[in-house]
Design a protein around this motif. Structure first.
Motif, mmCIF file in Angstrom:
data_model
loop_
_atom_site.group_PDB
_atom_site.id
_atom_site.type_symbol
_atom_site.label_atom_id
_atom_site.label_comp_id
_atom_site.label_asym_id
_atom_site.label_seq_id
_atom_site.Cartn_x
_atom_site.Cartn_y
_atom_site.Cartn_z
ATOM 1 N N LEU A 87 0.825 -1.173 -0.073
ATOM 2 C CA LEU A 87 -0.226 -0.039 0.136
ATOM 3 C C LEU A 87 0.816 1.186 -0.162
ATOM 4 N N ILE A 88 0.818 2.148 -0.983
ATOM 5 C CA ILE A 88 1.369 3.177 -1.287
ATOM 6 C C ILE A 88 0.856 4.623 -1.044
ATOM 7 N N ILE A 89 1.085 5.307 -0.203
ATOM 8 C CA ILE A 89 0.360 6.593 0.074
ATOM 9 C C ILE A 89 1.416 7.726 -0.284
ATOM 10 N N SER A 90 1.014 8.468 -1.329
ATOM 11 C CA SER A 90 1.928 9.529 -1.767
ATOM 12 C C SER A 90 1.281 10.590 -2.651
ATOM 13 N N ASP A 91 1.813 11.763 -2.766
ATOM 14 C CA ASP A 91 0.953 12.808 -3.589
ATOM 15 C C ASP A 91 1.367 12.645 -4.850
ATOM 16 N N ARG A 92 2.436 11.719 -5.315
ATOM 17 C CA ARG A 92 2.742 11.569 -6.765
ATOM 18 C C ARG A 92 2.502 10.062 -6.991
ATOM 19 N N HIS A 93 1.122 9.629 -6.662
ATOM 20 C CA HIS A 93 0.553 8.457 -7.009
ATOM 21 C C HIS A 93 0.567 8.187 -8.537
ATOM 22 N N ARG A 123 7.517 -0.248 -15.667
ATOM 23 C CA ARG A 123 8.805 -0.663 -15.354
ATOM 24 C C ARG A 123 8.952 -2.149 -14.723
ATOM 25 N N LEU A 124 8.002 -2.447 -13.977
ATOM 26 C CA LEU A 124 7.802 -3.582 -13.099
ATOM 27 C C LEU A 124 6.795 -4.558 -13.958
ATOM 28 N N GLY A 125 6.105 -4.085 -14.851
ATOM 29 C CA GLY A 125 5.251 -5.096 -15.614
ATOM 30 C C GLY A 125 4.183 -5.483 -14.958
ATOM 31 N N ARG A 126 3.597 -4.806 -13.797
ATOM 32 C CA ARG A 126 2.746 -5.511 -12.902
ATOM 33 C C ARG A 126 1.430 -4.346 -12.925
ATOM 34 N N GLY A 127 0.389 -4.877 -12.568
ATOM 35 C CA GLY A 127 -1.039 -4.053 -12.497
ATOM 36 C C GLY A 127 -1.180 -3.336 -10.943
ATOM 37 N N ALA A 128 -1.767 -2.263 -10.830
ATOM 38 C CA ALA A 128 -2.076 -1.611 -9.569
ATOM 39 C C ALA A 128 -3.322 -0.974 -9.716
ATOM 40 N N THR A 129 -4.023 -0.803 -8.477
ATOM 41 C CA THR A 129 -5.408 -0.390 -8.042
ATOM 42 C C THR A 129 -5.353 0.912 -7.153
ATOM 43 N N ALA A 130 -6.014 1.847 -7.739
ATOM 44 C CA ALA A 130 -6.123 3.036 -7.132
ATOM 45 C C ALA A 130 -7.355 2.962 -5.995
ATOM 46 N N LEU A 131 -6.846 3.239 -4.751
ATOM 47 C CA LEU A 131 -8.139 3.105 -3.715
ATOM 48 C C LEU A 131 -8.179 4.707 -3.113
ATOM 49 N N HIS A 132 -9.385 5.123 -3.347
ATOM 50 C CA HIS A 132 -9.696 6.562 -2.701
ATOM 51 C C HIS A 132 -9.367 6.626 -1.454
ATOM 52 N N GLY A 133 -8.720 7.211 -0.887
ATOM 53 C CA GLY A 133 -8.569 7.544 0.902
ATOM 54 C C GLY A 133 -8.532 8.862 1.186
ATOM 55 N N ARG A 134 -8.788 8.898 2.598
ATOM 56 C CA ARG A 134 -8.770 10.337 3.303
ATOM 57 C C ARG A 134 -8.025 10.195 4.527
ATOM 58 N N GLY A 135 -7.049 11.139 4.758
ATOM 59 C CA GLY A 135 -6.320 11.216 6.101
ATOM 60 C C GLY A 135 -7.246 11.687 6.844
ATOM 61 N N LEU A 136 -7.325 10.846 8.259
ATOM 62 C CA LEU A 136 -8.341 11.376 9.163
ATOM 63 C C LEU A 136 -7.530 12.454 9.668
ATOM 64 N N ARG A 139 -6.881 15.377 4.234
ATOM 65 C CA ARG A 139 -6.643 15.198 2.829
ATOM 66 C C ARG A 139 -7.139 14.183 1.929
ATOM 67 N N GLU A 140 -7.624 14.344 0.688
ATOM 68 C CA GLU A 140 -7.929 13.200 0.121
ATOM 69 C C GLU A 140 -7.086 13.009 -0.881
ATOM 70 N N ARG A 141 -6.944 11.635 -1.099
ATOM 71 C CA ARG A 141 -5.995 11.355 -2.344
ATOM 72 C C ARG A 141 -5.912 9.877 -2.562
#
Length: 327
Positions: free
Chosen positions: A227-233, A243-256, A260-262
């Motif tokens: 799980l990667i949390i970054s402003d440069r998602h 580069r890795l040849g893999r898939g990824a899923t974006a999950l909408h989150g909000r810092g409690l 901030r939502e990202r």
């Protein structure tokens, strides 16, 4: 066609090697130690003891496996195929070969090393036997083979009565070990070591070998999730895909805390790629928050399900592909 033929040659060669390794574990390390590994091999050892060693263990295994194989083909179709017959035939032959029942000049169980272990380090003897059985079976299963036995009973029980294969194998192994223990005790085959102790060794053997089977098949293919949390998602997601040849899923989150939502990036990669993933993420965003977890099992294209080989090992494995959604 040529590539498929080459793969078949490699598979049969690996099944042969696995059968030989397993045969050494049973025939050299365990038969004379009176520690049975359960299943058809354990049943064959019990009958071998009853006949005072007159009937070879490998021959008994083959005779027990043939009707099981026929039953399996009748109940489950041709999924068992030639590989199953070849697997248990090769294993049976190699057991009798290393024990001198094929050529009398070959009796590996009588070597000074094995006799020393029997007399001086019995635990290490059993441990080596367990390692060789687990390693041999792991190789066989890895290359889409099987040695039949209780696996056929388990597969049929699952189809007919919806009984979990692991439960069936556990029950069969328990009663085989119990029967062998009764034979050893009744005939006083091991006066120095009580039969109950040998039975405990047998259960220890089953545990070690089963763990090694999983390690051979899956140990180098365990996946890791991140799980990667970054402003440069967005950049990180592109890196994972390109580069890795893999898939990824974006999950909408909000810092409690911050409110901030990202998007949070979720991905699953083979273990060998996890360090490269972490390094690439840090290069893109040194402040990224990365959570890495070990994944016990991944179901889906690109990853081998844990149950595909060890419980349904008679069905050919799927070829690896690129994961599209969460890999």
């Amino acid at each position: 066609m040529k590539r498929r033929n080459m793969e078949s040659v490699v598979d049969y060669a690996a099944i042969t090697v696995g059968s030989f390794v397993m045969a050494i574990g049973i025939g050299v390390f365990l038969v004379d130690a009176k520690v049975v590994p359960g299943g058809v091999s354990g049943l064959s050892m019990a009958v071998h003891y009853l006949t005072d060693g007159r009937v070879p263990v490998g021959l008994l295994m083959w005779c027990f496996n043939v009707p099981l194989f026929v039953w399996g083909v009748k109940e489950l179709g041709r999924a068992f195929g030639v590989r199953t017959f070849y697997g248990f035939t090769a294993n049976s032959f190699f057991i009798d070969l290393v024990r001198g029942d094929v050529f009398s000049g070959i009796r590996l169980q009588d070597t000074a090393t094995i006799r020393f272990l029997v007399e001086r380090d019995f635990f290490f003897l059993v441990l080596l036997g367990a390692v060789l059985i687990g390693l041999g079976l792991g190789i066989i299963f890895k290359f889409k083979g099987t040695t039949a036995g209780s696996d056929i009973v388990a597969a049929i029980a699952q189809k007919r009565w919806n009984v979990k294969p692991g439960t069936t194998i556990l029950v069969v192994d328990f009663f085989v070990i119990l029967a062998a223990g009764i034979v050893i005790h009744a005939r006083n085959l091991s006066p120095e070591t009580p039969a109950a102790v040998l039975m405990l060794y047998a259960f220890f053997l089953l545990f070690v070998s089963s763990q090694l089977i999983d390690m051979v098949i899956f140990g180098f293919d365990y996946a890791k999730s991140a799980l990667i949390i970054s402003d440069r998602h967005e950049e990180i997601a592109e890196m994972i895909i390109d580069r890795l040849g893999r898939g990824a899923t974006a999950l909408h989150g909000r810092g409690l805390y911050s409110g901030r939502e990202r998007d949070v990036i979720f991905t699953v990669v083979p273990r060998r790629q996890i360090y490269r993933l972490a390094d690439q993420v840090k290069q893109i965003d040194p402040d990224a928050f990365v959570i890495i977890n070990r994944v016990h099992e991944v179901l889906g294209e690109g990853f081998m399900a844990r149950g595909e080989v060890d419980r349904q090992k008679l069905v050919p494995q799927r070829r690896r592909g690129d994961e599209e959604t969460a890999s």
